[in-house]
Write a protein that holds these residues in place. Sequence first.
Motif, PDB file in Angstrom:
ATOM      1  N   SER A 117     -15.765  23.572  34.422  1.00 32.25           N
ATOM      2  CA  SER A 117     -15.109  23.372  33.137  1.00 32.25           C
ATOM      3  C   SER A 117     -15.441  21.994  32.575  1.00 32.25           C
ATOM      4  O   SER A 117     -15.420  21.004  33.302  1.00 32.25           O
ATOM      5  CB  SER A 117     -13.589  23.502  33.281  1.00 32.25           C
ATOM      6  N   LYS A 118     -15.698  21.934  31.262  1.00 32.41           N
ATOM      7  CA  LYS A 118     -15.976  20.649  30.625  1.00 32.41           C
ATOM      8  C   LYS A 118     -14.735  19.762  30.573  1.00 32.41           C
ATOM      9  O   LYS A 118     -14.845  18.557  30.347  1.00 32.41           O
ATOM     10  CB  LYS A 118     -16.529  20.858  29.222  1.00 32.41           C
ATOM     11  N   VAL A 119     -13.562  20.353  30.796  1.00 34.66           N
ATOM     12  CA  VAL A 119     -12.315  19.575  30.843  1.00 34.66           C
ATOM     13  C   VAL A 119     -12.400  18.505  31.931  1.00 34.66           C
ATOM     14  O   VAL A 119     -11.808  17.430  31.807  1.00 34.66           O
ATOM     15  CB  VAL A 119     -11.109  20.501  31.093  1.00 34.66           C
ATOM     16  N   TYR A 120     -13.146  18.805  32.994  1.00 35.98           N
ATOM     17  CA  TYR A 120     -13.233  17.894  34.136  1.00 35.98           C
ATOM     18  C   TYR A 120     -14.544  17.100  34.146  1.00 35.98           C
ATOM     19  O   TYR A 120     -14.946  16.587  35.184  1.00 35.98           O
ATOM     20  CB  TYR A 120     -13.052  18.681  35.432  1.00 35.98           C
ATOM     21  N   CYS A 121     -15.186  17.004  32.988  1.00 38.15           N
ATOM     22  CA  CYS A 121     -16.365  16.162  32.831  1.00 38.15           C
ATOM     23  C   CYS A 121     -15.968  14.933  32.020  1.00 38.15           C
ATOM     24  O   CYS A 121     -15.612  15.047  30.843  1.00 38.15           O
ATOM     25  CB  CYS A 121     -17.482  16.911  32.106  1.00 38.15           C
ATOM     26  N   SER A 122     -15.996  13.768  32.640  1.00 35.68           N
ATOM     27  CA  SER A 122     -15.601  12.544  31.958  1.00 35.68           C
ATOM     28  C   SER A 122     -16.800  11.888  31.278  1.00 35.68           C
ATOM     29  O   SER A 122     -17.930  11.975  31.775  1.00 35.68           O
ATOM     30  CB  SER A 122     -14.976  11.568  32.961  1.00 35.68           C
ATOM     31  N   SER A 123     -16.556  11.230  30.145  1.00 39.04           N
ATOM     32  CA  SER A 123     -17.632  10.530  29.448  1.00 39.04           C
ATOM     33  C   SER A 123     -17.978   9.197  30.118  1.00 39.04           C
ATOM     34  O   SER A 123     -18.971   8.569  29.779  1.00 39.04           O
ATOM     35  CB  SER A 123     -17.233  10.276  27.992  1.00 39.04           C
TER      36      SER A 123
ATOM     37  N   ASP B 150     -19.175  17.499  36.516  1.00 42.44           N
ATOM     38  CA  ASP B 150     -17.962  18.286  36.725  1.00 42.44           C
ATOM     39  C   ASP B 150     -17.274  17.865  38.031  1.00 42.44           C
ATOM     40  O   ASP B 150     -17.798  18.076  39.120  1.00 42.44           O
ATOM     41  CB  ASP B 150     -18.328  19.769  36.785  1.00 42.44           C
ATOM     42  N   GLN B 151     -16.086  17.283  37.898  1.00 42.01           N
ATOM     43  CA  GLN B 151     -15.381  16.777  39.073  1.00 42.01           C
ATOM     44  C   GLN B 151     -14.875  17.899  39.978  1.00 42.01           C
ATOM     45  O   GLN B 151     -14.791  17.733  41.204  1.00 42.01           O
ATOM     46  CB  GLN B 151     -14.221  15.895  38.623  1.00 42.01           C
ATOM     47  N   VAL B 152     -14.536  19.049  39.405  1.00 38.95           N
ATOM     48  CA  VAL B 152     -14.104  20.184  40.230  1.00 38.95           C
ATOM     49  C   VAL B 152     -15.253  20.625  41.131  1.00 38.95           C
ATOM     50  O   VAL B 152     -15.060  20.881  42.332  1.00 38.95           O
ATOM     51  CB  VAL B 152     -13.628  21.360  39.353  1.00 38.95           C
TER      52      VAL B 152
ATOM     53  N   LEU C 276     -11.208  28.301  51.384  1.00 37.44           N
ATOM     54  CA  LEU C 276     -10.640  27.060  50.882  1.00 37.44           C
ATOM     55  C   LEU C 276     -10.262  27.216  49.414  1.00 37.44           C
ATOM     56  O   LEU C 276     -10.878  27.998  48.689  1.00 37.44           O
ATOM     57  CB  LEU C 276     -11.646  25.913  51.021  1.00 37.44           C
ATOM     58  N   ILE C 277      -9.249  26.466  48.978  1.00 37.99           N
ATOM     59  CA  ILE C 277      -8.824  26.487  47.579  1.00 37.99           C
ATOM     60  C   ILE C 277      -8.688  25.058  47.084  1.00 37.99           C
ATOM     61  O   ILE C 277      -8.066  24.219  47.737  1.00 37.99           O
ATOM     62  CB  ILE C 277      -7.467  27.198  47.408  1.00 37.99           C
ATOM     63  N   LEU C 278      -9.269  24.787  45.914  1.00 40.06           N
ATOM     64  CA  LEU C 278      -9.096  23.504  45.254  1.00 40.06           C
ATOM     65  C   LEU C 278      -8.138  23.700  44.081  1.00 40.06           C
ATOM     66  O   LEU C 278      -8.325  24.602  43.263  1.00 40.06           O
ATOM     67  CB  LEU C 278     -10.441  22.968  44.762  1.00 40.06           C
ATOM     68  N   ARG C 279      -7.098  22.873  44.024  1.00 41.77           N
ATOM     69  CA  ARG C 279      -6.068  22.985  42.985  1.00 41.77           C
ATOM     70  C   ARG C 279      -6.025  21.720  42.147  1.00 41.77           C
ATOM     71  O   ARG C 279      -6.447  20.653  42.597  1.00 41.77           O
ATOM     72  CB  ARG C 279      -4.692  23.217  43.632  1.00 41.77           C
ATOM     73  N   ASP C 280      -5.463  21.845  40.942  1.00 44.63           N
ATOM     74  CA  ASP C 280      -5.260  20.654  40.126  1.00 44.63           C
ATOM     75  C   ASP C 280      -3.991  19.935  40.563  1.00 44.63           C
ATOM     76  O   ASP C 280      -3.319  20.349  41.518  1.00 44.63           O
ATOM     77  CB  ASP C 280      -5.237  21.004  38.632  1.00 44.63           C
ATOM     78  N   GLY C 281      -3.645  18.854  39.869  1.00 48.05           N
ATOM     79  CA  GLY C 281      -2.486  18.062  40.265  1.00 48.05           C
ATOM     80  C   GLY C 281      -1.173  18.795  40.174  1.00 48.05           C
ATOM     81  O   GLY C 281      -0.191  18.418  40.822  1.00 48.05           O
ATOM     82  N   ASP C 282      -1.126  19.876  39.369  1.00 44.95           N
ATOM     83  CA  ASP C 282       0.096  20.673  39.230  1.00 44.95           C
ATOM     84  C   ASP C 282       0.163  21.819  40.224  1.00 44.95           C
ATOM     85  O   ASP C 282       1.133  22.574  40.238  1.00 44.95           O
ATOM     86  CB  ASP C 282       0.191  21.235  37.805  1.00 44.95           C
TER      87      ASP C 282
ATOM     88  N   VAL D 259     -17.771  18.775  42.172  1.00 40.61           N
ATOM     89  CA  VAL D 259     -17.998  17.720  43.165  1.00 40.61           C
ATOM     90  C   VAL D 259     -17.038  17.860  44.335  1.00 40.61           C
ATOM     91  O   VAL D 259     -17.446  17.836  45.511  1.00 40.61           O
ATOM     92  CB  VAL D 259     -17.874  16.325  42.524  1.00 40.61           C
ATOM     93  N   PHE D 260     -15.748  18.044  44.039  1.00 37.31           N
ATOM     94  CA  PHE D 260     -14.784  18.100  45.137  1.00 37.31           C
ATOM     95  C   PHE D 260     -14.756  19.461  45.823  1.00 37.31           C
ATOM     96  O   PHE D 260     -14.321  19.565  46.975  1.00 37.31           O
ATOM     97  CB  PHE D 260     -13.405  17.671  44.646  1.00 37.31           C
ATOM     98  N   GLY D 261     -15.274  20.488  45.155  1.00 35.13           N
ATOM     99  CA  GLY D 261     -15.496  21.752  45.851  1.00 35.13           C
ATOM    100  C   GLY D 261     -16.563  21.599  46.920  1.00 35.13           C
ATOM    101  O   GLY D 261     -16.411  22.060  48.054  1.00 35.13           O
ATOM    102  N   VAL D 262     -17.659  20.909  46.563  1.00 34.69           N
ATOM    103  CA  VAL D 262     -18.723  20.645  47.537  1.00 34.69           C
ATOM    104  C   VAL D 262     -18.199  19.772  48.675  1.00 34.69           C
ATOM    105  O   VAL D 262     -18.471  20.034  49.858  1.00 34.69           O
ATOM    106  CB  VAL D 262     -19.930  19.969  46.845  1.00 34.69           C
ATOM    107  N   ILE D 263     -17.418  18.746  48.350  1.00 35.47           N
ATOM    108  CA  ILE D 263     -16.866  17.866  49.381  1.00 35.47           C
ATOM    109  C   ILE D 263     -15.928  18.634  50.307  1.00 35.47           C
ATOM    110  O   ILE D 263     -15.917  18.415  51.527  1.00 35.47           O
ATOM    111  CB  ILE D 263     -16.155  16.668  48.732  1.00 35.47           C
ATOM    112  N   ALA D 264     -15.147  19.561  49.757  1.00 34.46           N
ATOM    113  CA  ALA D 264     -14.257  20.374  50.592  1.00 34.46           C
ATOM    114  C   ALA D 264     -15.049  21.192  51.608  1.00 34.46           C
ATOM    115  O   ALA D 264     -14.670  21.313  52.782  1.00 34.46           O
ATOM    116  CB  ALA D 264     -13.413  21.303  49.707  1.00 34.46           C
ATOM    117  N   ILE D 265     -16.176  21.750  51.178  1.00 39.43           N
ATOM    118  CA  ILE D 265     -17.010  22.533  52.094  1.00 39.43           C
ATOM    119  C   ILE D 265     -17.641  21.634  53.154  1.00 39.43           C
ATOM    120  O   ILE D 265     -17.677  21.987  54.346  1.00 39.43           O
ATOM    121  CB  ILE D 265     -18.085  23.309  51.311  1.00 39.43           C
ATOM    122  N   LEU D 266     -18.116  20.462  52.749  1.00 40.66           N
ATOM    123  CA  LEU D 266     -18.671  19.522  53.727  1.00 40.66           C
ATOM    124  C   LEU D 266     -17.609  19.131  54.748  1.00 40.66           C
ATOM    125  O   LEU D 266     -17.880  19.036  55.953  1.00 40.66           O
ATOM    126  CB  LEU D 266     -19.201  18.273  53.022  1.00 40.66           C
TER     127      LEU D 266
END
Length: 208
Positions: free
Chosen positions: A12-18, A187-189, A63-69, A191-198
Amino acid sequence: MGGNTNMIPIISKVYCSSAQIVLVVRRRPHVISGGGFVVTESSSQKVVFRVDGCGIRGAKGDLILRDGDGDALLFMRRKKGTVEALSIYRKWKGYTLDYEGTKKPVFTLKEPNSFLVKNNPVRIATEPRVISSKHWDFEIKGYFPEKACSIVDSMGNTVAQVGMMKEVEKLMEIKDVYHVVVKPGIDQVFVFGVIAILDYIYGESTHC
């Protein structure tokens, strides 16, 4: 968003920071929510993501990656079966869910599973294949257990870097706290999906 930033919204572009962003990862012990880790902003300590360890679900390789909520953003599953076990690579699939609850594959991660390819890097291909003309789009350079590695694209550009602040590294033999620098537009989601698998591959907090 910055007008000149090249966005790569794999989930999602929501999780792409400028701008470049530094996030902090804190591992949770298995006795708390089945393990996993929490990702916070380095300055405010606001929880951005959390990854549930497979101990919470009792399903190995899920594995599941969730947002802050607490809403699920990304599901990751290791392919299983006899054929997969005998293959020179183990495959992981990353999925999102659409509004109807249908799984949408967003990336495949290949983990070397044989001495024949043991020196090959972990590589990730996005779906659909639009980023690179190669058979893969990103690869891991460095060694994740030492928290000294990077996610690099097929052109050799670093898109995210895992590391430890020196003052923290001196105090901790077990690397339970580390930081991740994510480059602009990435996309930060993802990135952290890959890190979760590692994390799972190397038997750390998400593994059960």
